[in-house]
Design an enzyme around this catalytic site. Sequence first.
Site, PDB file in Angstrom:
ATOM      1  N   GLY A  89       5.639 -25.986   1.280  1.00 56.46           N
ATOM      2  CA  GLY A  89       5.523 -24.628   1.833  1.00 56.46           C
ATOM      3  C   GLY A  89       6.517 -24.378   2.947  1.00 56.46           C
ATOM      4  N   CYS A  96      -0.757 -18.505  14.394  1.00 53.27           N
ATOM      5  CA  CYS A  96       0.607 -18.345  14.925  1.00 53.27           C
ATOM      6  C   CYS A  96       0.688 -17.294  16.033  1.00 53.27           C
ATOM      7  CB  CYS A  96       1.563 -17.993  13.796  1.00 53.27           C
ATOM      8  SG  CYS A  96       1.012 -16.645  12.744  1.00 53.27           S
ATOM      9  N   SER A 101       6.841 -14.246   7.000  1.00 51.00           N
ATOM     10  CA  SER A 101       6.640 -15.697   6.907  1.00 51.00           C
ATOM     11  C   SER A 101       5.190 -16.106   7.088  1.00 51.00           C
ATOM     12  CB  SER A 101       7.509 -16.408   7.944  1.00 51.00           C
ATOM     13  OG  SER A 101       7.279 -15.865   9.228  1.00 51.00           O
ATOM     14  N   LYS A 105      -9.055 -13.684  15.018  1.00 55.02           N
ATOM     15  CA  LYS A 105      -8.557 -15.022  15.370  1.00 55.02           C
ATOM     16  C   LYS A 105      -7.944 -15.004  16.760  1.00 55.02           C
ATOM     17  CE  LYS A 105      -7.461 -16.486  10.643  1.00 55.02           C
ATOM     18  NZ  LYS A 105      -6.375 -16.600   9.647  1.00 55.02           N
ATOM     19  N   HIS A 114       7.701 -13.491  14.852  1.00 50.83           N
ATOM     20  CA  HIS A 114       6.764 -12.447  15.265  1.00 50.83           C
ATOM     21  C   HIS A 114       7.148 -11.923  16.642  1.00 50.83           C
ATOM     22  CE1 HIS A 114       4.342 -13.574  11.969  1.00 50.83           C
ATOM     23  NE2 HIS A 114       3.310 -14.139  12.563  1.00 50.83           N
ATOM     24  N   GLN A 174       7.608 -17.802  14.089  1.00 52.60           N
ATOM     25  CA  GLN A 174       6.239 -17.982  13.603  1.00 52.60           C
ATOM     26  C   GLN A 174       6.079 -19.300  12.864  1.00 52.60           C
ATOM     27  OE1 GLN A 174       5.516 -17.487  10.029  1.00 52.60           O
ATOM     28  NE2 GLN A 174       3.430 -18.139  10.509  1.00 52.60           N
TER      29      GLN A 174
END
Lengths: 350, 350
Positions: free
Chosen positions: A22, A138, A169, A225, A254, A331
Amino acid sequence: MAVAAAAKKFRAPRIAIAGATGAVGHDLLRILTERGFPVGSLKLLASARSAGKTLDFRGETLTIEELTEDSFKDVDIALFSAGGAQSKRFAPAAVDAGALVIDNSSAFRMTDGVPLVVPEVNPDAAFEHKGIIANPNCSTILMNVAVWPIHTKVSPVSRCVVSTYQAASGAGAAAMAELEQQARDWVDGKEKVTQDIFGRQYIWNLFSHNAPVDLETGYNEEETKMVVETKKIFNDPDFRTAVTCVRVPVLRAHCEAVNLAFDEDVPDLEAKARAAFADAPGVRIVDDREANAFPEPLLASNQDDILVGRIRKDPSVRSGSALEFFLAGDQVRKGAATNAVQIAELFLER
Amino acid sequence: MAVAAAAKKFRAPRIAIAGATGAVGHDLLRILTERGFPVGSLKLLASARSAGKTLDFRGETLTIEELTEDSFKDVDIALFSAGGAQSKRFAPAAVDAGALVIDNSSAFRMTDGVPLVVPEVNPDAAFEHKGIIANPNCSTILMNVAVWPIHTKVSPVSRCVVSTYQAASGAGAAAMAELEQQARDWVDGKEKVTQDIFGRQYIWNLFSHNAPVDLETGYNEEETKMVVETKKIFNDPDFRTAVTCVRVPVLRAHCEAVNLAFDEDVPDLEAKARAAFADAPGVRIVDDREANAFPEPLLASNQDDILVGRIRKDPSVRSGSALEFFLAGDQVRKGAATNAVQIAELFLER
C-alpha cells in the site's frame, strides 16, 4: 508477558510490515532506510494477491509473503498498515507470537490499554502497551504535533476549531491513481471521468470527507477520530475540538486551518506562539507575509516536518484570546509511516 | 441629484457593462437574459484592446466599445466589473452622466455613503445611494446569504469562524485558464507547469489566498474584506468574524466551512437552523447524511443558490452553543454577477 514486552528494547529488531504494497507500506520501506533504522531482518506481508511479488530494500530483493496468523514467528516489531479488518484479524496473532504491534489502522486506537502515540506529544505512553500500540489518524497527528506546543508552552487551549483540506492519499494508493486518471480523462475531453472509488468527479471539485456520517450528530468518522483521539493523546478528556473534514484534489499532503481559543488574554500571543513553534520538534515555520509564502501541500510533500504558517491573532474574540494558523503535512509520511517508525525508534537500545 | 437618483426606478433601463469581456462580464450577459431583465438598451464596454470585438446578446450582435469617461450618456444603470482601478477612474464619470453605478470591484465598498448590498440581507440600503452601489466581495456574499437567516431567526451570532476553499475564478478568466493549462501540462509530463499568474503549481496543490497580507496583523486583504464588509452589510459594527482564505484547485465555485457561536444555549439548535435555512431566500439545503451528499463546488457551479449542508451542533463549546455548516456557491454568479443584477432589479418598476 505484557509487562516484559513493554520493557523490552531492541538493538536490531526483526521487522515485519503487514500491508507492504500500500501507499503507507511503500513509505515505511523508504523511511526505515532514510532514518537508518537498524533493521535486523525484514519480512514483507500482504494479501494472497500480492504474495510472490518482490520489493527492494537496501539493495536486497525481498519476496512478499501472504499475511497469515503464522507470519510473526521471529518478529520483534510488526508494523501493520493493511486496514482495520486485517489488523483486527492478525494483530492478536502477532502479539501472541511475541511481536510488538504498531498498528496504523483505527482498529485499536480507542481500546483501553492500547497506547495511542504521537512521539512529539506522549512518547512515554508507548511503554504502557500490552503488545499493541496504535498510530493515530493522519489528520490527528498533524494537528497534535502543532497544537501541543501551544497548549503546553503558551496557554491551555479552551477550544480548538479546525477545517481540513485532505489529500487523496488518505484513501489509499488506488484513490490517488483515480484522481490522476481523472486529470487525464478531463484533458482527453471525456464526458464522464473515471469514478470507481469516490463515485464523483474529484478533479476541479472537493467534498465532505467520505467517511460515514453519524446520523444523529452529523459528525463523520474522520471528524470524530480527531476529537476523541486528541483527548486520548493529550490525556485530557476535556480537550475540546470542533472539526470539519473535507477532501480536496491534492495527492498526498493534508492542510488544516486551526483556530485555538484561550480563556486568558495572552499578552504577545503571536510572538509566544512563534517561539513555541520554533522550539517544537517536528514543526517548521513557513510564514513570510511579504512574499505571501505559507504552508502548501506540495511544500510539505515528502517531508517529515509539519509546516505551520499564517500565525496570527484572531480578532474576533470578546474575552480571552485566540490564535489562528495554517498547517501542511505529508499524510503518508508523518501522518502515518514516519510516525509509526518513530514509535518503533522509542524501542531501540541506544 | 443624489436623492432624485436614489428614488428613481426604471421600466426598461438602459444598461452599460464595463468589463464585458471578463469572467463576470460574460456571466452578466447570461444572467440578464436568464432572468428576463427588461434591458432597454445594452452598451458593452471594455479596454481599448477589446474594442471592436463583438458579443451576442439575445440574438443581437453587439460591438464592444472602449470604456472612456464619455461612455455613459443615455445609460440608466452601469454595471462595473473591470477591476478597482477602472472603477475608480470611470465610475464618477458614469454618475455625473446620470447613471446608477453598481460596482463589482472593491473600490468603493467601504466608502461612506456607498451602500454595500446583498439583496437577501439589506435590500433597503440600496436606496440610500449617491450614485454608486457596491457589490460585496464574493466570499462575503456567500457567507452573508447563509449566516444572515441564522443570525436573525435563530440566535444572534456572537462569533463566526470561517475557513474558505476558493476557486480560481476569483482571480479572473485568465487564472481559470492557467489552472486548466496546468492540468494539460501535468498530463503531458512537463517538468514545470505554466505558472505566469499564480507563480506556483496550483494543480494538486492549494495555497493561502494570493491577496496581499497585512504585515502587522497577518490578515490578508480577502480575509479583511470578509470581516469588515460583513459588519457593514449586517449594519452591525460589532459583528465578529475570524477567517482563513485559501485557494483550492477548483474552477468556479467557492466553499466555506462556517462555525457560528451563540451566547445563549439554543435548544433544538440544529432543527432551528434547518428551518431558518429552508425559509431563507437564495439558500438550498443539500444535506443527506446517509448518502454522504453535501455541498460541492461542481453542484453549486452555474447555480444561483448557495448550497448549505453538514448542518450540525458543534460539540466543543463550554458555554452558550455553536453551529457548524458547510456551503458552496458559484463565485462568478451569486458571488458577483447575479448579486449585481439582483441589485439592479431592486430599481425596476413593477
